[in-house]
Write an enzyme that holds these catalytic residues in place. Structure first.
Site, PDB file in Angstrom:
ATOM      1  N   ASN A   1       5.815  29.111 -21.229  1.00  0.00           N
ATOM      2  CA  ASN A   1       6.648  28.374 -20.280  1.00  0.00           C
ATOM      3  C   ASN A   1       8.076  28.658 -20.655  1.00  0.00           C
ATOM      4  O   ASN A   1       8.475  28.378 -21.781  1.00  0.00           O
ATOM      5  CB  ASN A   1       6.438  26.863 -20.410  1.00  0.00           C
ATOM      6  CG  ASN A   1       5.215  26.402 -19.669  1.00  0.00           C
ATOM      7  OD1 ASN A   1       4.796  27.008 -18.696  1.00  0.00           O
ATOM      8  ND2 ASN A   1       4.631  25.319 -20.141  1.00  0.00           N
TER       9      ASN A   1
ATOM     10  N   HIS B   1       9.330  31.380 -27.461  1.00  0.00           N
ATOM     11  CA  HIS B   1       7.990  31.095 -27.978  1.00  0.00           C
ATOM     12  C   HIS B   1       6.997  30.955 -26.842  1.00  0.00           C
ATOM     13  O   HIS B   1       7.363  30.702 -25.688  1.00  0.00           O
ATOM     14  CB  HIS B   1       7.988  29.812 -28.806  1.00  0.00           C
ATOM     15  CG  HIS B   1       8.153  28.555 -27.986  1.00  0.00           C
ATOM     16  ND1 HIS B   1       9.358  28.178 -27.426  1.00  0.00           N
ATOM     17  CD2 HIS B   1       7.258  27.604 -27.606  1.00  0.00           C
ATOM     18  CE1 HIS B   1       9.200  27.043 -26.756  1.00  0.00           C
ATOM     19  NE2 HIS B   1       7.933  26.674 -26.836  1.00  0.00           N
TER      20      HIS B   1
ATOM     21  N   GLN C   1       2.470  29.922 -26.193  1.00  0.00           N
ATOM     22  CA  GLN C   1       1.393  29.114 -26.746  1.00  0.00           C
ATOM     23  C   GLN C   1       0.060  29.817 -26.553  1.00  0.00           C
ATOM     24  O   GLN C   1      -0.090  30.684 -25.690  1.00  0.00           O
ATOM     25  CB  GLN C   1       1.342  27.755 -26.054  1.00  0.00           C
ATOM     26  CG  GLN C   1       2.619  26.956 -26.202  1.00  0.00           C
ATOM     27  CD  GLN C   1       2.471  25.564 -25.612  1.00  0.00           C
ATOM     28  OE1 GLN C   1       1.567  24.813 -25.966  1.00  0.00           O
ATOM     29  NE2 GLN C   1       3.361  25.222 -24.703  1.00  0.00           N
TER      30      GLN C   1
END
Ligand code: ZN
Length: 338
Positions: A153, A166, A168
């Site tokens: 995201n 980053h 996930q």
């Protein structure tokens, strides 16, 4: 392509999910008086002492990040799924539920707080792809992990509170709905035609060449015919592969190249750090054979016509089906030209 598709309202079919999207190209000239979002201007600091993802910082749960130099992976301190959840079945009349267990991890792409994928060197993006492969392999070998979702995201508009680069990885017991749909459609096509659905789709897209944004030896980046989000895109390997583990070194480099190219074009489109949710769809890891699966990465960006005007999935879209105004062909032409 049939000229009616550029001018008249119509529905387009998504061959992977077997769902429809309403396209209304005649509406693209209507005036906009809706909500605008604040433009996401980039901060240019390399380290933020308050960031829970920067090297050596302490996270909310008390753990301390490594002094990492490239990528860094850790288990989410507040994951949506937990490893030790019991797998129970609940049934009471028409009420049904199941226990769901899994593992949620965070993957930092770089120690540099302000970098994003389009700013990163291909060599460093290759390291991110290597980490995705390593995590996918390790998680897939855990008993009770039947599906692995890699995603990112990006941007406050997408609900991402931290600008540190980053993504996930959520690995879980159940196979999610989107994956069930895509498993079904690809298997059905293969049984009927003896070829990969996405390989045949790519052949048609490459021949027509009106929705392709970019390509190299191993990958094609395009706006799918059935796109829902205004500048939705897919990165598809030319070769049928069930998952990212099957990528060789050359393909890893080519994938990293397309990741950079697409996200650079996104940033250039509205001169902003372009927000999106991106994710890799690949075959389940439940031990069954999925040789009809052809993995791909999708990008769902919310921006509609500038850095501050976002598309909302509301009204008709909540109650009936997704709808878009700008055509996939027009979006692809804009992105290709950048
Ligand atoms: Zn940071």
């Amino acid at each position: 392509m049939h000229p009616n598709l550029n001018t008249h309202p119509h529905r387009r079919y998504n061959i992977l999910t077997e769902e429809w999207v309403l396209v209304s190209p005649h509406r693209t000239k209507r005036p906009w008086q809706g909500k605008t979002e604040t433009s996401d201007k980039k901060k240019q600091i390399t380290y933020d002492p308050e960031c829970y993802l920067c090297p050596t910082n302490t996270r909310a749960g008390g753990a301390v990040n490594d002094d990492y130099k490239n990528t860094f992976v850790f288990k989410n301190d507040f994951g949506a799924l937990l490893e030790d959840t019991p797998l129970f079945d609940f049934k009471d009349g028409l009420l049904k539920a199941e226990g769901e267990k899994g593992i949620c991890k965070v993957v930092c792409f770089s120690p540099n707080h302000s970098l994003t994928i389009p700013d990163m060197e291909i060599e460093d993006l290759k390291k991110v792809v290597t980490v995705w492969k390593k995590e996918f392999k390790e998680l897939s070998e855990i008993s009770g992990i039947n599906y692995i979702q890699i995603f990112e995201n990006k941007g406050a508009i997408m609900g991402c509170s931290n600008p540190h680069p980053h993504g996930q990885i959520w690995a879980q017991y159940a196979i999610p709905t989107e994956i069930q749909k895509k498993t079904h459609s690809q298997k059905k096509y293969f049984e009927k035609h003896g070829t990969s659905l996405l390989q045949d789709y790519l052949s048609q897209e490459l021949a027509e060449d009106i929705r392709v944004i970019s390509k190299n030896d191993s990958f094609v980046t395009l706006v799918p015919f059935w796109a829902i989000w205004p500048y939705e895109a897919m990165i598809i390997p030319k070769r049928k592969m069930a998952n990212i583990l099957e990528m060789n070194e050359k393909e890893k480099e080519d994938f990293a190249g397309q990741l950079k190219t697409l996200t650079q074009k996104y940033d250039a489109l509205f001169d902003t750090s372009f927000p999106y949710s991106s994710g890799i769809h690949q075959a389940p890891t439940d031990g069954r054979s999925y040789d009809t699966w052809h993995w791909h990465m999708s990008f769902y960006p919310p921006l509609l016509r500038s850095a501050t005007v976002k598309k909302f999935m509301v009204g008709y879209e909540m109650f009936a089906m997704p709808q878009r105004d700008i055509t996939a062909e027009s979006a692809a032409a804009q992105l290709k030209a950048l």
